[in-house]
Design an enzyme around this catalytic site. Structure first.
Site, PDB file in Angstrom:
ATOM      1  N   HIS A   1       0.809  -1.235   0.000  1.00 19.98           N
ATOM      2  CA  HIS A   1       0.000   0.000   0.000  1.00 19.98           C
ATOM      3  C   HIS A   1       0.840   1.282   0.000  1.00 19.98           C
ATOM      4  CE1 HIS A   1      -0.015  -0.403   4.692  1.00 19.98           C
ATOM      5  NE2 HIS A   1       1.039   0.255   4.286  1.00 19.98           N
TER       6      HIS A   1
ATOM      7  N   HIS B   1      -1.461   5.103   9.520  1.00 20.88           N
ATOM      8  CA  HIS B   1      -0.075   5.568   9.690  1.00 20.88           C
ATOM      9  C   HIS B   1      -0.016   6.946  10.331  1.00 20.88           C
ATOM     10  CE1 HIS B   1      -0.066   2.626   6.400  1.00 20.88           C
ATOM     11  NE2 HIS B   1       1.213   2.437   6.595  1.00 20.88           N
TER      12      HIS B   1
ATOM     13  N   HIS C   1       9.958  -4.232   4.572  1.00 24.34           N
ATOM     14  CA  HIS C   1      10.476  -2.866   4.449  1.00 24.34           C
ATOM     15  C   HIS C   1      10.760  -2.270   5.822  1.00 24.34           C
ATOM     16  CE1 HIS C   1       6.096  -2.175   4.685  1.00 24.34           C
ATOM     17  NE2 HIS C   1       6.245  -0.862   4.790  1.00 24.34           N
TER      18      HIS C   1
ATOM     19  N   GLU D   1       3.732  -5.236   8.925  1.00 26.66           N
ATOM     20  CA  GLU D   1       2.401  -5.140   8.293  1.00 26.66           C
ATOM     21  C   GLU D   1       1.925  -6.495   7.749  1.00 26.66           C
ATOM     22  OE1 GLU D   1       2.796  -0.453   6.882  1.00 26.66           O
ATOM     23  OE2 GLU D   1       2.999  -2.021   5.385  1.00 26.66           O
TER      24      GLU D   1
HETATM   25  C1  DHB Z   1       6.495   2.957   2.202  1.00 29.29           C
HETATM   26  C2  DHB Z   1       5.824   1.768   2.485  1.00 29.29           C
HETATM   27  C3  DHB Z   1       4.763   1.746   3.377  1.00 29.29           C
HETATM   28  O1  DHB Z   1       4.073   0.614   3.733  1.00 29.29           O
HETATM   29  C4  DHB Z   1       4.334   2.924   3.973  1.00 29.29           C
HETATM   30  O2  DHB Z   1       3.269   2.867   4.797  1.00 29.29           O
HETATM   31  C5  DHB Z   1       5.001   4.112   3.718  1.00 29.29           C
HETATM   32  C6  DHB Z   1       6.073   4.137   2.822  1.00 29.29           C
HETATM   33  C7  DHB Z   1       7.629   3.015   1.226  1.00 29.29           C
HETATM   34  O3  DHB Z   1       8.120   1.969   0.778  1.00 29.29           O
HETATM   35  O4  DHB Z   1       8.045   4.123   0.874  1.00 29.29           O
HETATM   36 FE    FE Z   2       2.630   1.023   5.437  1.00 30.80          FE
END
Ligand code: DHB
Ligand code: FE
Length: 280
Positions: free
Chosen positions: A12, A59, A193, A240
């Protein structure tokens, strides 16, 4: 009676919202990512779900660090979008399904899960980006939605075991809803991530590919993993993945994979997509 027709897991990332707004579908960086979605939209066109239950994390838009429910569920007629700071264009409100929401709240409460019920709720990119990828056109007869928000931002974060359990209860709650309606469940976010700290930029392709496989065939593989082990393997924001676990546990028996795509990197993330049909 309500019926779960399938489930979709998708990343997302906010940069996707900007890429959509700027029509970057054919751009060489974005094409391998966006090309994953037409087969999923074709499946949605065929199955025609009436409502999407969107398991996502906020977020810092609707909930901030001062008030952070572990599980929260929308019970509103509509859900407005706002920008929590990424600069993504704000999009039109999403239609709710308060009757289904209250049925889910009551059913989950009866199973001893304590959710925060929200009769007003703003939705951020965790909700809107997957919706824009899956339903780019939304008219008067747009799909109804129920936001199911899970804290992945501030510890303590729910364990994989807890998420599998609430997912199972969510599945039972949906299937005990007396109205005839077709439900699709979205699990948004992931895969690996980490956006900040010493490991900023961390991606674990091997772990992601295992997740893509095990989420279908053996989601309980993760049930004894602690949230800290998950963070070690997937990165801080890769936690997540618990949202995918909730979606998958709600679906029950092994689904049929309609389509999948995995592409790295999109922004800072291993981007995963899975479209799963309930085998009836
Ligand atoms: C990114 C990924 C995410 O799940 C998020 O909430 C905010 C940024 C990213 O990869 O930049
Ligand atoms: Fe995210």
């Amino acid at each position: 009676m309500a019926k779960i027709v399938g489930g979709i897991c998708t990343s997302h990332i906010p940069a996707i919202g900007n890429a959509i707004a700027n029509d970057l579908f054919e751009d060489p960086y974005w094409k391998p990512f966006f090309d994953g979605y037409p087969p999923v939209r074709a499946w949605l066109d065929k199955v025609k779900p009436d409502v999407a239950i969107v398991v996502y994390n906020d977020h810092g838009l609707n909930f901030f660090l001062d008030k952070m429910p572990t599980f929260a569920i929308g019970a509103a007629k509509e859900y407005k979008n706002d920008d929590e700071g990424w600069g993504i264009p704000t999009i039109d409100p999403f239609k709710g399904d308060p009757e289904l929401s209250w049925h889910l709240i009551n059913s989950l409460h009866d199973e001893e899960f304590d959710l925060c019920s929200c009769q007003e709720m703003l939705v951020d990119h965790g909700f809107t980006v997957p919706m824009s990828l899956l339903w780019p056109e939304r008219g008067e007869d747009q799909i109804k939605t129920v936001p199911f928000c899970v804290n992945t931002v501030q510890h303590p974060v729910a364990s994989p075991r807890r998420c599998l359990a609430i997912g199972e209860a969510l599945g039972r709650a949906i299937e005990s809803y007396p109205e005839d309606c077709k439900v699709v469940i979205l699990g948004t976010g992931g895969l690996s991530h980490q956006l900040d700290g010493e490991r900023a930029g961390f991606i674990n392709k091997e772990f992601d590919l295992e997740c893509m496989e095990k989420i279908v065939s053996d989601p309980y593989h993760y049930q004894n993993m602690s949230i800290h082990e998950l963070v070690k393997l997937a990165g801080a924001q890769g936690s997540e993945f618990i949202l995918w676990l909730i979606m998958r546990a709600a679906m029950g028996k092994t689904p049929q994979v309609i389509h999948q795509n995995y592409h790295i990197p999109i922004s800072n993330t291993g981007a995963g997509l899975l479209c799963l049909d309930t085998v009836s």
